[in-house]
Design a protein around this motif. Sequence first.
Motif, PDB file in Angstrom:
ATOM      1  N   SER A  64     -14.828 -37.260 -17.248  1.00 36.45           N
ATOM      2  CA  SER A  64     -14.004 -36.579 -16.245  1.00 36.45           C
ATOM      3  C   SER A  64     -12.738 -37.359 -15.916  1.00 36.45           C
ATOM      4  CB  SER A  64     -14.821 -36.351 -14.967  1.00 36.45           C
ATOM      5  OG  SER A  64     -15.168 -37.580 -14.351  1.00 36.45           O
ATOM      6  N   ALA A  65     -12.751 -38.680 -16.148  1.00 40.83           N
ATOM      7  CA  ALA A  65     -11.572 -39.497 -15.873  1.00 40.83           C
ATOM      8  C   ALA A  65     -10.461 -39.235 -16.880  1.00 40.83           C
ATOM      9  CB  ALA A  65     -11.938 -40.982 -15.881  1.00 40.83           C
ATOM     10  N   GLN A  66     -10.840 -38.890 -18.122  1.00 43.15           N
ATOM     11  CA  GLN A  66      -9.850 -38.624 -19.168  1.00 43.15           C
ATOM     12  C   GLN A  66     -10.503 -37.723 -20.226  1.00 43.15           C
ATOM     13  OE1 GLN A  66      -6.538 -38.223 -19.818  1.00 43.15           O
ATOM     14  NE2 GLN A  66      -6.348 -40.259 -18.907  1.00 43.15           N
ATOM     15  N   PRO A  67     -10.540 -36.421 -19.990  1.00 46.54           N
ATOM     16  CA  PRO A  67     -11.274 -35.515 -20.879  1.00 46.54           C
ATOM     17  C   PRO A  67     -10.820 -35.521 -22.324  1.00 46.54           C
ATOM     18  CG  PRO A  67     -10.699 -34.421 -18.812  1.00 46.54           C
ATOM     19  CD  PRO A  67      -9.955 -35.722 -18.830  1.00 46.54           C
ATOM     20  N   LEU A  68      -9.580 -35.885 -22.596  1.00 50.80           N
ATOM     21  CA  LEU A  68      -9.079 -35.856 -23.968  1.00 50.80           C
ATOM     22  C   LEU A  68      -9.278 -37.177 -24.710  1.00 50.80           C
ATOM     23  CD1 LEU A  68      -5.809 -33.757 -23.588  1.00 50.80           C
ATOM     24  CD2 LEU A  68      -8.035 -33.040 -24.483  1.00 50.80           C
ATOM     25  N   GLU A  69      -9.966 -38.122 -24.076  1.00 50.98           N
ATOM     26  CA  GLU A  69     -10.379 -39.332 -24.797  1.00 50.98           C
ATOM     27  C   GLU A  69     -11.743 -39.039 -25.420  1.00 50.98           C
ATOM     28  OE1 GLU A  69      -9.283 -41.996 -25.870  1.00 50.98           O
ATOM     29  OE2 GLU A  69      -7.387 -42.283 -24.825  1.00 50.98           O
ATOM     30  N   PHE A  70     -11.705 -38.424 -26.594  1.00 47.84           N
ATOM     31  CA  PHE A  70     -12.934 -37.946 -27.221  1.00 47.84           C
ATOM     32  C   PHE A  70     -13.912 -39.066 -27.545  1.00 47.84           C
ATOM     33  CE2 PHE A  70      -9.489 -35.008 -28.345  1.00 47.84           C
ATOM     34  CZ  PHE A  70     -10.016 -33.812 -27.897  1.00 47.84           C
ATOM     35  N   SER A  71     -13.423 -40.278 -27.723  1.00 48.02           N
ATOM     36  CA  SER A  71     -14.295 -41.391 -28.102  1.00 48.02           C
ATOM     37  C   SER A  71     -15.331 -41.692 -27.023  1.00 48.02           C
ATOM     38  CB  SER A  71     -13.471 -42.645 -28.406  1.00 48.02           C
ATOM     39  OG  SER A  71     -12.722 -43.041 -27.278  1.00 48.02           O
ATOM     40  N   ILE A  72     -15.040 -41.360 -25.759  1.00 46.43           N
ATOM     41  CA  ILE A  72     -16.022 -41.577 -24.695  1.00 46.43           C
ATOM     42  C   ILE A  72     -17.255 -40.719 -24.961  1.00 46.43           C
ATOM     43  CG2 ILE A  72     -16.504 -41.366 -22.228  1.00 46.43           C
ATOM     44  CD1 ILE A  72     -13.551 -41.814 -21.680  1.00 46.43           C
ATOM     45  N   GLY A  73     -17.037 -39.419 -25.132  1.00 44.83           N
ATOM     46  CA  GLY A  73     -18.151 -38.519 -25.405  1.00 44.83           C
ATOM     47  C   GLY A  73     -18.858 -38.856 -26.701  1.00 44.83           C
ATOM     48  N   ASN A  74     -18.090 -39.282 -27.711  1.00 42.87           N
ATOM     49  CA  ASN A  74     -18.702 -39.631 -28.990  1.00 42.87           C
ATOM     50  C   ASN A  74     -19.675 -40.792 -28.846  1.00 42.87           C
ATOM     51  OD1 ASN A  74     -16.968 -37.686 -29.997  1.00 42.87           O
ATOM     52  ND2 ASN A  74     -15.515 -39.156 -30.861  1.00 42.87           N
ATOM     53  N   VAL A  75     -19.268 -41.828 -28.127  1.00 40.15           N
ATOM     54  CA  VAL A  75     -20.128 -43.006 -27.949  1.00 40.15           C
ATOM     55  C   VAL A  75     -21.347 -42.657 -27.103  1.00 40.15           C
ATOM     56  CG1 VAL A  75     -20.264 -45.298 -26.909  1.00 40.15           C
ATOM     57  CG2 VAL A  75     -18.264 -44.671 -28.269  1.00 40.15           C
ATOM     58  N   VAL A  76     -21.157 -41.852 -26.068  1.00 38.18           N
ATOM     59  CA  VAL A  76     -22.285 -41.456 -25.213  1.00 38.18           C
ATOM     60  C   VAL A  76     -23.285 -40.632 -26.022  1.00 38.18           C
ATOM     61  CG1 VAL A  76     -22.986 -40.127 -23.191  1.00 38.18           C
ATOM     62  CG2 VAL A  76     -20.912 -41.519 -23.100  1.00 38.18           C
ATOM     63  N   PHE A 282      -2.793 -36.526 -48.417  1.00 40.75           N
ATOM     64  CA  PHE A 282      -2.717 -36.829 -46.987  1.00 40.75           C
ATOM     65  C   PHE A 282      -4.010 -37.535 -46.607  1.00 40.75           C
ATOM     66  CE2 PHE A 282      -3.077 -35.894 -42.451  1.00 40.75           C
ATOM     67  CZ  PHE A 282      -1.787 -36.109 -41.991  1.00 40.75           C
ATOM     68  N   VAL A 283      -3.928 -38.847 -46.404  1.00 40.13           N
ATOM     69  CA  VAL A 283      -5.102 -39.697 -46.176  1.00 40.13           C
ATOM     70  C   VAL A 283      -5.133 -40.145 -44.715  1.00 40.13           C
ATOM     71  CG1 VAL A 283      -6.272 -41.835 -46.850  1.00 40.13           C
ATOM     72  CG2 VAL A 283      -5.021 -40.499 -48.566  1.00 40.13           C
ATOM     73  N   VAL A 284      -6.322 -40.089 -44.114  1.00 38.61           N
ATOM     74  CA  VAL A 284      -6.499 -40.456 -42.710  1.00 38.61           C
ATOM     75  C   VAL A 284      -7.457 -41.636 -42.604  1.00 38.61           C
ATOM     76  CG1 VAL A 284      -7.189 -39.643 -40.417  1.00 38.61           C
ATOM     77  CG2 VAL A 284      -6.174 -38.039 -42.053  1.00 38.61           C
ATOM     78  N   CYS A 285      -7.015 -42.712 -41.982  1.00 35.01           N
ATOM     79  CA  CYS A 285      -7.858 -43.885 -41.737  1.00 35.01           C
ATOM     80  C   CYS A 285      -8.463 -43.774 -40.337  1.00 35.01           C
ATOM     81  CB  CYS A 285      -7.049 -45.173 -41.847  1.00 35.01           C
ATOM     82  SG  CYS A 285      -6.409 -45.523 -43.494  1.00 35.01           S
ATOM     83  N   THR A 286      -9.772 -43.838 -40.252  1.00 37.07           N
ATOM     84  CA  THR A 286     -10.417 -43.671 -38.952  1.00 37.07           C
ATOM     85  C   THR A 286     -11.769 -44.349 -38.899  1.00 37.07           C
ATOM     86  OG1 THR A 286     -11.247 -42.032 -37.370  1.00 37.07           O
ATOM     87  CG2 THR A 286     -11.445 -41.476 -39.689  1.00 37.07           C
ATOM     88  N   GLY A 287     -12.115 -44.850 -37.726  1.00 34.99           N
ATOM     89  CA  GLY A 287     -13.454 -45.365 -37.491  1.00 34.99           C
ATOM     90  C   GLY A 287     -14.416 -44.222 -37.255  1.00 34.99           C
ATOM     91  N   MET A 288     -15.688 -44.452 -37.527  1.00 33.97           N
ATOM     92  CA  MET A 288     -16.700 -43.411 -37.357  1.00 33.97           C
ATOM     93  C   MET A 288     -16.826 -42.966 -35.905  1.00 33.97           C
ATOM     94  SD  MET A 288     -18.110 -42.603 -40.310  1.00 33.97           S
ATOM     95  CE  MET A 288     -19.735 -41.989 -39.916  1.00 33.97           C
ATOM     96  N   TYR A 289     -16.462 -43.844 -34.973  1.00 34.39           N
ATOM     97  CA  TYR A 289     -16.610 -43.496 -33.563  1.00 34.39           C
ATOM     98  C   TYR A 289     -15.647 -42.386 -33.134  1.00 34.39           C
ATOM     99  CZ  TYR A 289     -12.326 -46.086 -32.450  1.00 34.39           C
ATOM    100  OH  TYR A 289     -11.017 -46.511 -32.379  1.00 34.39           O
TER     101      TYR A 289
END
Length: 368
Positions: A64-76, A282-289
């Motif tokens: 709720s503090a930052q809904p568009l920070e998807f990594s929060i929900g992903n980690v939870v 088109f290559v995307v570098c990303t962590g699994m989180y």
Amino acid sequence: MASTNLEDRIQTFIMSMKRRQVEQTYNVAKETAEIMRMVISRMKISNLEDVLNALRETGKRLISAQPLEFSIGNVVRRTMHIAREEYQQLLGENDDERPHDEPHHHRPSSSSGEKTQAPSLYMLGSSSSGDLDLTRPLDNTSTKELKTNILSTVGEMIDELQNMYRNIAEQAIEHIHANEVIMTFGRSRTVEEFLKAAARKRKFEVIVPETAPSFRGNQMALALAAADIEVTVIPDSAIFAMMARVNKVIVGTHAVMANGGLINMTGTHMVALAAKHHAVPFVVCTGMYKLSPLYPYDQDTFNDINSPAEVISYEEADGGKHINVVNPAYDYIPPELVTLYVTNFGGHNPSYIYRLLAQDYSPDDTLE
């Protein structure tokens, strides 16, 4: 954020998120994981439902503090999935009432010689742990073992986060070859480390659009030039024209969505379209989180509007009369524009993202 009091740490993190003081998605994910570990370590467990409810309620507060920070929900969600897996494993070892012909639940291991069948999209939408009795009381020995196992696996998840940049950078020479021309967009620490690792063994050139109005591209150019990489800075308007010279586009991402698309800073969609037109990978570098089980529908589903002052000042706009400034924060890039995702566990096609989601998340663990 080294507070030993859980509530103080949660409140500090929430305030930092609301004030946008946490700059990188990695830092958001790592702090969320640390808070999840504290929640588990400080609670008294009587059954699995207690664990899931505690994680869910804390996760909702952080989101709720930052809904568009998807990594929060992903980690939870991943922490909740870990709790379910450890609970299933505990039941498989200790439940004497289980029929002998009923299979035990085991987490797939990359080191195992056994082949695991990839789940269908139908399996992804169904629950593999829906038959679990979440309210089943556990004895003291079982609760201690469950807590210990969950904390151990969450610790491994945090170690995975800490080693992410190195694990992705180690794959750089597999994707970047001598004398290639690479285009990137914006500033991503993951891409920066990736390019620097390749530059230790390969000679190549990087084209960096300035990325107005934030001009993060200029920051990226300076960082790469400091590592003795040949860099050319171009205006954003020259992206399409310069794409004909490019061998490969490599960018970072804010989030990877369930359909294999991604959310990234505004302007990335333009780069992806230009790459598609010129048949440039088109290559995307990303962590699994950053893998999120959410589905986007259009450019506005998961987006925010930044201050118009970044584009034009109030004085220049003559007090804002007759001028409407739209400054979106993100672009949605559909999966058909993405060639490859390079993660800390190897490269994957966009069509394989659903399989990775099925490994890390349970459909039952919703945070909405």
